[in-house]
Design a protein around this motif. Structure first.
Motif, mmCIF file in Angstrom:
data_model
loop_
_atom_site.group_PDB
_atom_site.id
_atom_site.type_symbol
_atom_site.label_atom_id
_atom_site.label_comp_id
_atom_site.label_asym_id
_atom_site.label_seq_id
_atom_site.Cartn_x
_atom_site.Cartn_y
_atom_site.Cartn_z
ATOM 1 N N THR A 195 0.812 -1.212 0.000
ATOM 2 C CA THR A 195 0.000 0.000 0.000
ATOM 3 C C THR A 195 0.846 1.262 0.000
ATOM 4 O O THR A 195 0.384 2.335 -0.362
ATOM 5 N N ASN A 196 2.125 1.137 0.423
ATOM 6 C CA ASN A 196 2.962 2.328 0.491
ATOM 7 C C ASN A 196 3.427 2.813 -0.874
ATOM 8 O O ASN A 196 4.067 3.856 -0.953
ATOM 9 N N ASP A 197 3.100 2.072 -1.920
ATOM 10 C CA ASP A 197 3.513 2.447 -3.268
ATOM 11 C C ASP A 197 3.197 3.917 -3.558
ATOM 12 O O ASP A 197 4.097 4.741 -3.741
ATOM 13 N N TRP A 198 1.940 4.256 -3.541
ATOM 14 C CA TRP A 198 1.561 5.639 -3.865
ATOM 15 C C TRP A 198 1.971 6.609 -2.774
ATOM 16 O O TRP A 198 2.310 7.751 -3.049
ATOM 17 N N HIS A 199 1.915 6.150 -1.534
ATOM 18 C CA HIS A 199 2.266 7.052 -0.433
ATOM 19 C C HIS A 199 3.732 7.477 -0.538
ATOM 20 O O HIS A 199 4.072 8.630 -0.293
ATOM 21 N N GLU A 200 4.600 6.536 -0.911
ATOM 22 C CA GLU A 200 6.017 6.887 -1.034
ATOM 23 C C GLU A 200 6.243 7.779 -2.250
ATOM 24 O O GLU A 200 7.082 8.681 -2.217
ATOM 25 N N ARG A 201 5.479 7.521 -3.310
ATOM 26 C CA ARG A 201 5.597 8.414 -4.465
ATOM 27 C C ARG A 201 5.191 9.829 -4.070
ATOM 28 O O ARG A 201 5.787 10.803 -4.505
ATOM 29 N N LEU B 251 -2.914 -3.956 0.235
ATOM 30 C CA LEU B 251 -3.056 -2.685 -0.463
ATOM 31 C C LEU B 251 -3.615 -1.592 0.441
ATOM 32 O O LEU B 251 -3.842 -0.474 -0.003
ATOM 33 N N GLY B 252 -3.871 -1.920 1.688
ATOM 34 C CA GLY B 252 -4.313 -0.899 2.638
ATOM 35 C C GLY B 252 -5.745 -0.457 2.441
ATOM 36 O O GLY B 252 -6.128 0.613 2.910
ATOM 37 N N ALA B 253 -6.554 -1.257 1.753
ATOM 38 C CA ALA B 253 -7.943 -0.868 1.509
ATOM 39 C C ALA B 253 -8.733 -0.957 2.813
ATOM 40 O O ALA B 253 -8.607 -1.924 3.564
ATOM 41 N N HIS B 404 -0.899 16.187 7.380
ATOM 42 C CA HIS B 404 -0.990 15.210 6.302
ATOM 43 C C HIS B 404 -2.292 14.441 6.440
ATOM 44 O O HIS B 404 -2.621 13.973 7.518
ATOM 45 N N PHE B 405 -3.030 14.348 5.354
ATOM 46 C CA PHE B 405 -4.258 13.570 5.359
ATOM 47 C C PHE B 405 -4.014 12.240 4.663
ATOM 48 O O PHE B 405 -3.562 12.207 3.525
ATOM 49 N N ARG B 406 -4.310 11.172 5.381
ATOM 50 C CA ARG B 406 -4.294 9.845 4.772
ATOM 51 C C ARG B 406 -5.712 9.618 4.291
ATOM 52 O O ARG B 406 -6.574 9.171 5.026
ATOM 53 N N ASP B 407 -5.963 10.018 3.057
ATOM 54 C CA ASP B 407 -7.336 9.953 2.572
ATOM 55 C C ASP B 407 -7.644 8.542 2.095
ATOM 56 O O ASP B 407 -6.853 7.954 1.353
ATOM 57 N N PRO B 408 -8.785 7.984 2.513
ATOM 58 C CA PRO B 408 -9.074 6.608 2.111
ATOM 59 C C PRO B 408 -9.235 6.457 0.597
ATOM 60 O O PRO B 408 -8.871 5.416 0.049
ATOM 61 N N SER B 409 -9.746 7.479 -0.079
ATOM 62 C CA SER B 409 -9.885 7.377 -1.534
ATOM 63 C C SER B 409 -8.531 7.153 -2.192
ATOM 64 O O SER B 409 -8.393 6.360 -3.116
ATOM 65 N N PHE B 410 -7.526 7.872 -1.718
ATOM 66 C CA PHE B 410 -6.187 7.784 -2.287
ATOM 67 C C PHE B 410 -5.660 6.356 -2.171
ATOM 68 O O PHE B 410 -5.187 5.766 -3.139
ATOM 69 N N THR B 411 -5.767 5.803 -0.971
ATOM 70 C CA THR B 411 -5.233 4.462 -0.752
ATOM 71 C C THR B 411 -6.081 3.423 -1.474
ATOM 72 O O THR B 411 -5.549 2.503 -2.097
ATOM 73 N N ASN B 412 -7.400 3.567 -1.394
ATOM 74 C CA ASN B 412 -8.269 2.563 -2.002
ATOM 75 C C ASN B 412 -8.133 2.532 -3.516
ATOM 76 O O ASN B 412 -8.323 1.491 -4.133
ATOM 77 N N LEU B 413 -7.826 3.667 -4.110
ATOM 78 C CA LEU B 413 -7.730 3.713 -5.566
ATOM 79 C C LEU B 413 -6.588 2.834 -6.074
ATOM 80 O O LEU B 413 -6.594 2.394 -7.221
ATOM 81 N N SER B 434 -17.260 1.053 -7.450
ATOM 82 C CA SER B 434 -17.402 0.419 -6.139
ATOM 83 C C SER B 434 -16.293 0.849 -5.185
ATOM 84 O O SER B 434 -16.417 0.684 -3.981
ATOM 85 N N ILE B 435 -15.180 1.371 -5.724
ATOM 86 C CA ILE B 435 -14.136 1.920 -4.855
ATOM 87 C C ILE B 435 -14.601 3.256 -4.284
ATOM 88 O O ILE B 435 -14.217 3.640 -3.188
ATOM 89 N N ASP B 436 -15.429 3.977 -5.047
ATOM 90 C CA ASP B 436 -15.961 5.277 -4.630
ATOM 91 C C ASP B 436 -14.845 6.281 -4.366
ATOM 92 O O ASP B 436 -14.741 6.841 -3.271
ATOM 93 N N PRO B 437 -13.971 6.498 -5.356
ATOM 94 C CA PRO B 437 -12.924 7.500 -5.133
ATOM 95 C C PRO B 437 -13.472 8.904 -5.385
ATOM 96 O O PRO B 437 -14.282 9.109 -6.284
ATOM 97 N N VAL B 438 -13.049 9.851 -4.569
ATOM 98 C CA VAL B 438 -13.389 11.255 -4.806
ATOM 99 C C VAL B 438 -12.072 11.982 -5.014
ATOM 100 O O VAL B 438 -11.199 11.982 -4.144
#
Lengths: 259, 444
Positions: A195-201, B251-253, B404-413, B434-438
């Motif tokens: 999951t850190n892929d995008w976070h590290e980018r 993937l941290g979803a 820093h915001f760990r936004d769920p959309s970012f990670t889920n995408l 179904s991921i519902d990214p904003v």
């Protein structure tokens, strides 16, 4: 860092009206200044004046004020609650792998009910893998990495902060890794937490932290051809100077401020 | 073609319009050449960033063979507005007006998460009045309704079911009306502030929310009737966007994606905040790991939200909505005047006419803001999309040092590739829905 604070010269030279300001290493002991944490904690910056303007714009008379900005420093045992359990398990697991815990864990900070391990960067991947796989730790979920830039923290300007969540044990801990501006390399955790892929980018894009071992470390938010790393504190804000009756209003980071 | 040797950084060239940067990768020319030589049927389709079914400015780069997607990648960043950097040049209170704009469908979650983090830094979590916490929960659950309704509505539209879209936006409008009554705005409220709320509920709000709950109970059954058992709907959704538990964890979803894999992980239960441990509600899960499961979870979560909203209304007791500490609490008393919302005349009369100190205090707190002791904190809330985490760092000043915001959309995408590769092109739309990214949250 803290031994630089001279102890004998307390109270000498109030600073007001002095042309060059006051040298905090020489003239003042930190304890007699307002808002100090004494010698405790980790100094990240020395702030001069009151209004954040360092281009001579401060005519308030507070220009000689000197404050050292300190983050909470290392804690000693017991840490309280389950913190000790996690620390014991982590240290034990690292020892089993033939790694002295004091070599991997630079310091442990307990502040505001949160547990932070400062990890030496060369051991980060192994520590993270241990935290994920050890049955007593089981931090399965990494919530990404947040970069922080402390320009005043010499030799460790760039910090990468990871929050790990254990769903099995319902716990949350923080890992903090630092790298100097001159050598902004931190090993990538993608092999442990994909999951850190995008976070590290993102952290690379904004802070220029190079995550060694990342599969494709490219910019993610800014355009590919962007130059510089926008969330570093020394990144110029630019902006268009606004002219009002011949005077120019500077960019926000050049203006007077209360911080 | 430029003649200089390729480097990993951008080369520059001066033109009449200014400096032009040309991106040159180390092996880019080889990649292009080998792609031109290959004689397979491979096609790269660029979907978005301006495409009605990619949820905002999301760019999908799909490599397809026939109808099958062999590789899927996301291009993001088209909505990056530098909110995190901007926050570093505003006071802690002004920060709420920025964070509310991140994921613009979940403004109250952004505000609450940010305020919880700031309150943790200040060490005033215990002093936040009960009434403020109840109203925060109330607004968050209303917001969960409106966010899920948009997800269901746009997801339906992308399947070609415009009726669901009309239903969803019709019901969301009811929720937004309540938001407008309470905060004055449909979106971007900045209503939740460090220490409590900007102001109390206006008269009539409780009645209107009760009315809304009643109406919503009735309307929610329409989605069941229209979609849940619908064979076409099921045919499009079932087994599409498959992601099992191992994939979710790696993937941290979080959020409905994780719960559709069968794990009842919900921060409202696991790490309660704002007093969620005292509310009675269930965490729905599914074991299908697919888009249909996520749809069912969202429907059920809306019903659970209605339950929580009713409990909130029942326990709303009169009291303050801001901490008692006058060094933190915003001193203004807002009132509606002929020219809109502003400071109440009574308050201005008091500070201008009777107390110089109150005037100074008001001025200092509004222009300078309050100081927050140095340190860092992490606060997380369960937003409709998953774990919304906020990491704030203070250097003791009146402005955040870093947010820093760990936004769920970012990670889920990030799960998009795992869900779509090997499937059909048409199913990419379903999976992404179904991921519902904003994108406001993804790019910040």
């Amino acid at each position: 860092m803290s031994d630089a604070k001279a102890t004998g010269d307390a109270g000498k030279g109030g600073g007001k009206g002095s042309d060059e300001g006051v040298n905090p290493e020489k003239d003042l002991s930190a304890t007699n200044l307002p808002g100090q944490r004494g010698d405790q904690g980790e100094e990240i910056r020395v702030q001069r004046g009151m209004f954040g303007a360092d281009n001579g714009g401060d005519t308030s008379g507070y220009g000689g004020l000197v404050r050292s900005i300190r983050l909470p420093g290392p804690s000693s045992r017991p840490y309280g609650g389950w913190f000790d359990e996690v620390a014991d398990e982590l240290e034990g697991a690292l020892e089993e792998q033939g790694l002295l815990p004091e070599n991997a864990i630079d310091r442990t900070v307990v502040d505001r009910g949160e547990l932070t391990f400062h990890i030496e960067r060369e051991h980060l991947v192994r520590v993270a893998r241990t935290l994920r796989d050890d049955p007593a730790l089981r931090f399965e979920l990494c919530t990404g990495v947040s970069g922080v830039h402390y320009p005043g923290d010499k030799g460790r300007e760039l910090h990468a902060v990871y929050h790990l969540r254990s769903i099995t044990h319902n716990r949350l801990i923080r890992l903090e890794v630092s790298a100097p501006d001159a050598d902004p390399h931190i090993p990538s955790l993608v092999s442990v937490y994909p999951t850190n892929d995008w976070h590290e980018r993102e952290a690379y894009d904004f802070f220029g932290i190079v995550f060694d071992g990342h599969p494709a470390l490219t910019r993610i938010m800014m355009p590919d051809d962007w130059q510089g790393f926008p969330q570093r504190k020394d990144y110029p804000l630019g902006g268009i100077p606004v002219e009002y009756k011949g005077a120019q209003i500077p960019a926000p980071d050049q203006r007077r401020s209360y911080s | 073609m430029s003649t200089h040797t390729p480097s990993s950084t951008a080369g520059t060239r001066e033109t009449t319009e200014g400096t032009v940067y040309t991106v040159t990768g180390g092996d880019w020319d080889e990649v292009v050449e080998s792609a031109a030589k290959a004689d397979d049927e491979r096609i790269v389709v660029n979907m978005g960033p301006q495409h009605p079914s990619t949820h905002g400015v999301l760019r999908l780069i799909l490599e397809i063979e026939g109808e099958t997607v062999t590789e899927a990648r996301c291009g993001i960043g088209y909505l990056h507005t530098g909110i995190e950097k901007n926050l570093e040049y505003r006071t802690w209170t002004q920060g709420t007006t920025f964070v509310t704009r991140m994921d613009y469908l979940t403004p109250f979650f952004n505000e609450t998460a940010y305020c919880l983090a700031v309150e943790k830094l200040l060490g005033i979590e215990d002093q936040v009045p009960d009434r403020a916490s109840v109203i925060r929960v109330l607004l968050m659950e209303l917001n969960r309704l409106s966010s899920h309704l948009v997800c269901v509505a746009t997801g339906g539209m992308e399947l070609g079911s415009t009726t669901i879209m009309i239903y969803g936006f019709r019901d969301r409008e009811l929720v937004l009306d309540v938001f407008e009554l309470i905060t004055g705005l449909r979106m971007n409220h900045a209503y939740i502030r460090p220490g409590g709320l900007a102001q109390d509920l206006p008269p009539g709000a409780v009645d209107q929310i009760r009315e809304l709950v009643k109406k919503m109970r009735k309307n929610l059954t329409e989605y069941d009737k229209l979609a849940t058992g619908n064979p076409i709907f099921k045919g499009r959704m079932q087994d599409i966007g498959y992601l099992d538990l191992a994939g979710c964890m790696a993937l941290g979803a979080t959020g409905p994606i994780l719960r559709s894999a069968g794990l009842p992980h919900d921060l409202r239960k696991a790490q309660p905040y704002c007093g969620y441990e005292t509310y009675d509600f269930d965490v729905p899960t599914a074991d299908t790991c697919d888009s249909y499961g996520r749809f069912l979870i969202r429907l059920e979560e809306m019903r659970q939200s209605l339950r929580i909203i009713e409990q909130c209304l029942d326990r709303l007791a009169p009291g303050p909505v801001m901490v008692g500490d006058k060094k933190i609490a915003w001193p203004a008393q807002l009132a509606l005047g002929p020219d809109g919302l502003g400071n109440s005349l009574d308050h201005i009369k008091t500070i201008m006419g009777t107390s110089m100190e109150a005037l100074i205090h008001h001025f200092k707190l509004v222009t300078e803001g309050f100081r927050v002791p140095p340190g860092q904190a992490y606060a997380a809330v369960e937003s409709p999309k998953g774990e919304l985490g906020v990491h704030v760092v203070s250097d003791g000043g009146t402005r955040p040092f870093r947010v820093h915001f760990r936004d769920p959309s970012f990670t889920n995408l990030q799960t998009m590739a795992a869900m779509c590769e090997g499937g059909q092109v048409a199913d990419v739309i379903v999976a992404v829905a179904s991921i519902d990214p904003v994108m406001g949250g993804v790019d910040r």
